[in-house]
Scaffold this motif. Structure first.
Motif, PDB file in Angstrom:
ATOM      1  N   LYS A 161       0.870  -1.177   0.000  1.00  0.00           N
ATOM      2  CA  LYS A 161       0.000   0.000   0.000  1.00  0.00           C
ATOM      3  C   LYS A 161       0.910   1.232   0.000  1.00  0.00           C
ATOM      4  O   LYS A 161       1.005   1.966   0.976  1.00  0.00           O
ATOM      5  CB  LYS A 161      -0.924  -0.020   1.226  1.00  0.00           C
ATOM      6  CG  LYS A 161      -2.049   1.007   1.188  1.00  0.00           C
ATOM      7  CD  LYS A 161      -2.985   0.807   2.379  1.00  0.00           C
ATOM      8  CE  LYS A 161      -4.165   1.778   2.308  1.00  0.00           C
ATOM      9  NZ  LYS A 161      -3.769   3.189   2.452  1.00  0.00           N
ATOM     10  N   THR A 162       1.594   1.425  -1.124  1.00  0.00           N
ATOM     11  CA  THR A 162       2.630   2.445  -1.185  1.00  0.00           C
ATOM     12  C   THR A 162       2.348   3.549  -2.197  1.00  0.00           C
ATOM     13  O   THR A 162       3.186   4.424  -2.393  1.00  0.00           O
ATOM     14  CB  THR A 162       3.980   1.795  -1.556  1.00  0.00           C
ATOM     15  OG1 THR A 162       3.823   1.018  -2.756  1.00  0.00           O
ATOM     16  CG2 THR A 162       4.465   0.888  -0.447  1.00  0.00           C
ATOM     17  N   ARG A 163       1.180   3.526  -2.808  1.00  0.00           N
ATOM     18  CA  ARG A 163       0.907   4.513  -3.855  1.00  0.00           C
ATOM     19  C   ARG A 163       0.849   5.930  -3.315  1.00  0.00           C
ATOM     20  O   ARG A 163       1.324   6.864  -3.965  1.00  0.00           O
ATOM     21  CB  ARG A 163      -0.412   4.166  -4.561  1.00  0.00           C
ATOM     22  CG  ARG A 163      -0.759   5.110  -5.705  1.00  0.00           C
ATOM     23  CD  ARG A 163      -1.892   4.582  -6.539  1.00  0.00           C
ATOM     24  NE  ARG A 163      -1.522   3.300  -7.174  1.00  0.00           N
ATOM     25  CZ  ARG A 163      -2.368   2.538  -7.829  1.00  0.00           C
ATOM     26  NH1 ARG A 163      -3.638   2.886  -7.940  1.00  0.00           N
ATOM     27  NH2 ARG A 163      -1.963   1.410  -8.377  1.00  0.00           N
ATOM     28  N   SER A 164       0.285   6.102  -2.135  1.00  0.00           N
ATOM     29  CA  SER A 164       0.074   7.464  -1.637  1.00  0.00           C
ATOM     30  C   SER A 164       0.745   7.728  -0.295  1.00  0.00           C
ATOM     31  O   SER A 164       0.403   8.687   0.386  1.00  0.00           O
ATOM     32  CB  SER A 164      -1.434   7.755  -1.537  1.00  0.00           C
ATOM     33  OG  SER A 164      -2.088   6.786  -0.738  1.00  0.00           O
ATOM     34  N   VAL A 165       1.715   6.888   0.094  1.00  0.00           N
ATOM     35  CA  VAL A 165       2.480   7.151   1.317  1.00  0.00           C
ATOM     36  C   VAL A 165       3.674   8.022   0.956  1.00  0.00           C
ATOM     37  O   VAL A 165       3.990   8.219  -0.222  1.00  0.00           O
ATOM     38  CB  VAL A 165       2.937   5.831   1.977  1.00  0.00           C
ATOM     39  CG1 VAL A 165       1.739   4.946   2.297  1.00  0.00           C
ATOM     40  CG2 VAL A 165       3.938   5.090   1.103  1.00  0.00           C
ATOM     41  N   SER A 194      -2.344   1.834 -14.330  1.00  0.00           N
ATOM     42  CA  SER A 194      -2.344   2.159 -15.759  1.00  0.00           C
ATOM     43  C   SER A 194      -2.728   3.604 -16.025  1.00  0.00           C
ATOM     44  O   SER A 194      -2.634   4.065 -17.165  1.00  0.00           O
ATOM     45  CB  SER A 194      -3.280   1.221 -16.524  1.00  0.00           C
ATOM     46  OG  SER A 194      -4.601   1.311 -16.032  1.00  0.00           O
ATOM     47  N   THR A 195      -3.152   4.337 -15.000  1.00  0.00           N
ATOM     48  CA  THR A 195      -3.321   5.786 -15.138  1.00  0.00           C
ATOM     49  C   THR A 195      -2.191   6.530 -14.421  1.00  0.00           C
ATOM     50  O   THR A 195      -2.294   7.726 -14.164  1.00  0.00           O
ATOM     51  CB  THR A 195      -4.700   6.248 -14.615  1.00  0.00           C
ATOM     52  OG1 THR A 195      -4.976   5.663 -13.351  1.00  0.00           O
ATOM     53  CG2 THR A 195      -5.799   5.878 -15.599  1.00  0.00           C
ATOM     54  N   PHE A 196      -1.109   5.812 -14.100  1.00  0.00           N
ATOM     55  CA  PHE A 196       0.135   6.401 -13.611  1.00  0.00           C
ATOM     56  C   PHE A 196      -0.067   7.221 -12.338  1.00  0.00           C
ATOM     57  O   PHE A 196       0.618   8.224 -12.113  1.00  0.00           O
ATOM     58  CB  PHE A 196       0.757   7.287 -14.699  1.00  0.00           C
ATOM     59  CG  PHE A 196       2.274   7.228 -14.745  1.00  0.00           C
ATOM     60  CD1 PHE A 196       2.891   6.093 -15.219  1.00  0.00           C
ATOM     61  CD2 PHE A 196       3.046   8.289 -14.343  1.00  0.00           C
ATOM     62  CE1 PHE A 196       4.280   6.025 -15.288  1.00  0.00           C
ATOM     63  CE2 PHE A 196       4.433   8.239 -14.404  1.00  0.00           C
ATOM     64  CZ  PHE A 196       5.054   7.101 -14.877  1.00  0.00           C
ATOM     65  N   ASP A 197      -1.007   6.794 -11.493  1.00  0.00           N
ATOM     66  CA  ASP A 197      -1.375   7.575 -10.308  1.00  0.00           C
ATOM     67  C   ASP A 197      -0.153   7.895  -9.452  1.00  0.00           C
ATOM     68  O   ASP A 197       0.474   6.999  -8.885  1.00  0.00           O
ATOM     69  CB  ASP A 197      -2.375   6.807  -9.441  1.00  0.00           C
ATOM     70  CG  ASP A 197      -3.660   6.497 -10.169  1.00  0.00           C
ATOM     71  OD1 ASP A 197      -3.670   6.560 -11.401  1.00  0.00           O
ATOM     72  OD2 ASP A 197      -4.650   6.171  -9.501  1.00  0.00           O
ATOM     73  N   SER A 198       0.160   9.171  -9.333  1.00  0.00           N
ATOM     74  CA  SER A 198       1.283   9.600  -8.504  1.00  0.00           C
ATOM     75  C   SER A 198       1.221  11.113  -8.368  1.00  0.00           C
ATOM     76  O   SER A 198       0.529  11.791  -9.125  1.00  0.00           O
ATOM     77  CB  SER A 198       2.626   9.177  -9.123  1.00  0.00           C
ATOM     78  OG  SER A 198       2.781   9.715 -10.424  1.00  0.00           O
ATOM     79  N   THR A 199       1.943  11.623  -7.403  1.00  0.00           N
ATOM     80  CA  THR A 199       2.074  13.065  -7.236  1.00  0.00           C
ATOM     81  C   THR A 199       3.353  13.522  -7.937  1.00  0.00           C
ATOM     82  O   THR A 199       4.173  12.689  -8.348  1.00  0.00           O
ATOM     83  CB  THR A 199       2.152  13.430  -5.745  1.00  0.00           C
ATOM     84  OG1 THR A 199       3.376  12.888  -5.204  1.00  0.00           O
ATOM     85  CG2 THR A 199       0.964  12.847  -4.969  1.00  0.00           C
ATOM     86  N   PRO A 200       3.579  14.821  -8.064  1.00  0.00           N
ATOM     87  CA  PRO A 200       4.835  15.271  -8.673  1.00  0.00           C
ATOM     88  C   PRO A 200       6.077  14.803  -7.911  1.00  0.00           C
ATOM     89  O   PRO A 200       7.165  14.721  -8.487  1.00  0.00           O
ATOM     90  CB  PRO A 200       4.705  16.802  -8.637  1.00  0.00           C
ATOM     91  CG  PRO A 200       3.230  17.049  -8.689  1.00  0.00           C
ATOM     92  CD  PRO A 200       2.623  15.939  -7.864  1.00  0.00           C
ATOM     93  N   GLU A 201       5.922  14.451  -6.639  1.00  0.00           N
ATOM     94  CA  GLU A 201       7.058  13.997  -5.830  1.00  0.00           C
ATOM     95  C   GLU A 201       7.299  12.492  -5.937  1.00  0.00           C
ATOM     96  O   GLU A 201       8.378  12.008  -5.637  1.00  0.00           O
ATOM     97  CB  GLU A 201       6.827  14.356  -4.353  1.00  0.00           C
ATOM     98  CG  GLU A 201       6.804  15.844  -4.050  1.00  0.00           C
ATOM     99  CD  GLU A 201       5.495  16.500  -4.497  1.00  0.00           C
ATOM    100  OE1 GLU A 201       4.438  15.832  -4.463  1.00  0.00           O
ATOM    101  OE2 GLU A 201       5.550  17.678  -4.895  1.00  0.00           O
ATOM    102  N   ASN A 208       5.033   8.270  -6.307  1.00  0.00           N
ATOM    103  CA  ASN A 208       6.149   7.469  -5.841  1.00  0.00           C
ATOM    104  C   ASN A 208       6.742   6.578  -6.938  1.00  0.00           C
ATOM    105  O   ASN A 208       7.639   5.787  -6.668  1.00  0.00           O
ATOM    106  CB  ASN A 208       5.703   6.571  -4.692  1.00  0.00           C
ATOM    107  CG  ASN A 208       5.364   7.348  -3.441  1.00  0.00           C
ATOM    108  OD1 ASN A 208       5.774   8.495  -3.283  1.00  0.00           O
ATOM    109  ND2 ASN A 208       4.601   6.749  -2.568  1.00  0.00           N
ATOM    110  N   ILE A 209       6.272   6.701  -8.166  1.00  0.00           N
ATOM    111  CA  ILE A 209       6.731   5.807  -9.214  1.00  0.00           C
ATOM    112  C   ILE A 209       8.228   5.998  -9.496  1.00  0.00           C
ATOM    113  O   ILE A 209       8.993   5.024  -9.542  1.00  0.00           O
ATOM    114  CB  ILE A 209       5.902   6.015 -10.496  1.00  0.00           C
ATOM    115  CG1 ILE A 209       4.452   5.581 -10.252  1.00  0.00           C
ATOM    116  CG2 ILE A 209       6.502   5.236 -11.658  1.00  0.00           C
ATOM    117  CD1 ILE A 209       3.502   5.901 -11.389  1.00  0.00           C
ATOM    118  N   GLY A 210       8.652   7.230  -9.656  1.00  0.00           N
ATOM    119  CA  GLY A 210      10.058   7.498  -9.940  1.00  0.00           C
ATOM    120  C   GLY A 210      10.997   7.054  -8.839  1.00  0.00           C
ATOM    121  O   GLY A 210      11.960   6.316  -9.095  1.00  0.00           O
TER     122      GLY A 210
END
Length: 422
Positions: free
Chosen positions: A55-59, A89-96, A98-100
């Motif tokens: 559960k790391t998408r929005s931490v 598949s909609t690349f959900d992340s903030t500018p900070e 966590n994908i990068g």
């Protein structure tokens, strides 16, 4: 274990587990299990692909990196030959992040660069062209995702968005290179790696494009993307004789049922509206939850009293309603309270004898799955694209964890019916 997957939420984990277990038509996939969090014991020796659902998408990004590296360490200990970092598949992340940050950390741990980053899932209308993400033919920033309550996606240029998160430059394998085949893709990735690019956005508009990328990544230690990127990965192991392939086994589950919906996506709102026309529903008002005016026990009792009627409890509301509540109490506070509320409802339902549970919404599904704490889950038949049935070890419960934007309008009823079928 041959293939290890680190997923940044629970519905996404189910999505990619379904892709890997299903494999290609006529060939089948790998024996796949989904783990809720990083396990504290070795995986069963029969498992060929393990999906660790985090559960790391929005931490915070640092926490997401730490959890992902722990998952990597466990998967490596199981003998995994290839790692996939799965995101939405909609690349959900903030500018900070966590994908990068997570992608770069995994690449550093594995000592690799020039890594595919492709969220495309054409079956669900997600395509990438010249590094831009489209949702059913519309730019990501015009698809409704710009109104997401936690990760509003306001820029469809994935290189630019990912560039804000990454320490290194972000490369691109454009469509014209993908159409030349796997050899051309590998050469482009090697060129990006030589320039120092860690993550490389790869265009894909069709399943054929994804199969090219999968073939190109056959020997890659790390791949990143949505569930579509795994379309051809099972076939690589089968082609090398390291796995036999085969169809998914499933033992039907019947008995008391319930549906919980916490997503505010357009697809889920439509599913709630259609289901409510013929089934009992309990609207969980977010403001009432924040004020303590409604309790999980009250909702669970409503649902358990109406088993056999496909009862639904939902907090799903239009974006403007959610925005007003968030302005009053704070975005993170509202999100955590609603997720915790549904988790408590699920625990009460399980204690009450529930056997079939459908959950809509990535964050809601994550909270529910963590609260129920089943350990390893087996992958069953696909209900709708990207959403399989999950069962615990003794087949005492069947789950469907649905991303907000997934599923046909009649998904809720279809999911419950599919769980009963061999």
């Amino acid at each position: 274990m041959l293939l290890g997957i680190i997923a940044d939420d629970f519905t996404g984990a189910s999505d990619i587990a379904n892709t890997i277990a299903k494999g290609l038509p006529g060939q089948g996939g790998l024996r796949t299990a989904q783990f809720l969090g990083v396990p504290d014991r070795p995986a069963p020796s029969s498992i060929e692909a393990g999906v660790v659902a985090l559960k790391t998408r929005s931490v915070p990004a640092a926490e997401a990196v730490a959890q992902s590296l722990r998952a990597l360490e466990w998967l490596q200990a199981q003998g995994c030959r290839q790692i996939v970092f799965k995101y939405c598949s909609t690349f959900d992340s903030t500018p900070e992040g966590n994908i990068g940050p997570v992608g770069e950390a995994l690449a550093a741990a594995l000592g690799v660069r020039g890594i595919i980053a492709c969220p495309a899932f054409p079956t669900m209308g997600r395509t990438v062209h010249q590094g831009h993400l489209f949702v059913r033919g519309r730019l990501l920033s015009e698809s409704g995702m710009e109104n997401h309550p936690l990760t509003p996606m306001t820029d469809p240029d994935l290189r630019r968005w990912l560039g804000r998160q990454c320490k290194s430059a972000v490369g691109l394998v454009p469509a014209e290179v993908v159409r030349l085949g796997a050899g051309a893709v590998r050469a482009a990735l090697e060129a990006s790696a030589s320039r120092g690019d860690v993550l490389v956005i790869a265009d894909a508009a069709t399943d054929a494009d994804l199969l090219v990328l999968g073939t190109a990544a056959a020997e890659a230690p790390l791949v990143t993307g949505g569930s579509g990127i795994a379309l051809g990965l099972s076939a690589n192991f089968i082609a090398r004789g390291e796995a036999k392939g085969g169809e998914v086994d499933y033992v039907p589950v019947d008995g008391p049922e319930a549906i919980l919906a916490g997503s505010c996506s357009g697809a889920t709102l439509g599913q709630v509206e259609l289901h409510a026309q013929a089934h009992p529903t309990f609207r969980v008002d977010a403001d009432a939850v924040m004020r303590g005016a409604v309790t999980p026990a009250e909702v669970a009792a409503f649902l358990l009293d109406r088993t056999g009627e496909a009862p639904l409890a939902y907090s799903s509301s239009p974006p403007e309603v959610i925005s007003a509540i968030q302005a009053l109490y704070g975005r993170e506070t509202v999100s955590q309270r609603i997720e915790g509320f549904f988790a408590d409802v699920a625990v009460a339902l399980r204690k009450g004898g529930l056997r079939r549970l459908v959950v809509a919404g990535g964050e809601t599904s994550s909270a529910v799955a963590q609260a129920l704490d089943f350990g390893a889950l087996a992958i069953g038949p696909e209900i709708d694209p990207g959403v399989p049935i999950l069962t615990d070890a003794d087949h005492s419960i069947a789950l469907a964890l649905k991303s907000g934007n997934f599923g046909a309008p009649d998904f809720f009823g279809k999911a419950l019916r599919t769980m009963e079928q061999p």
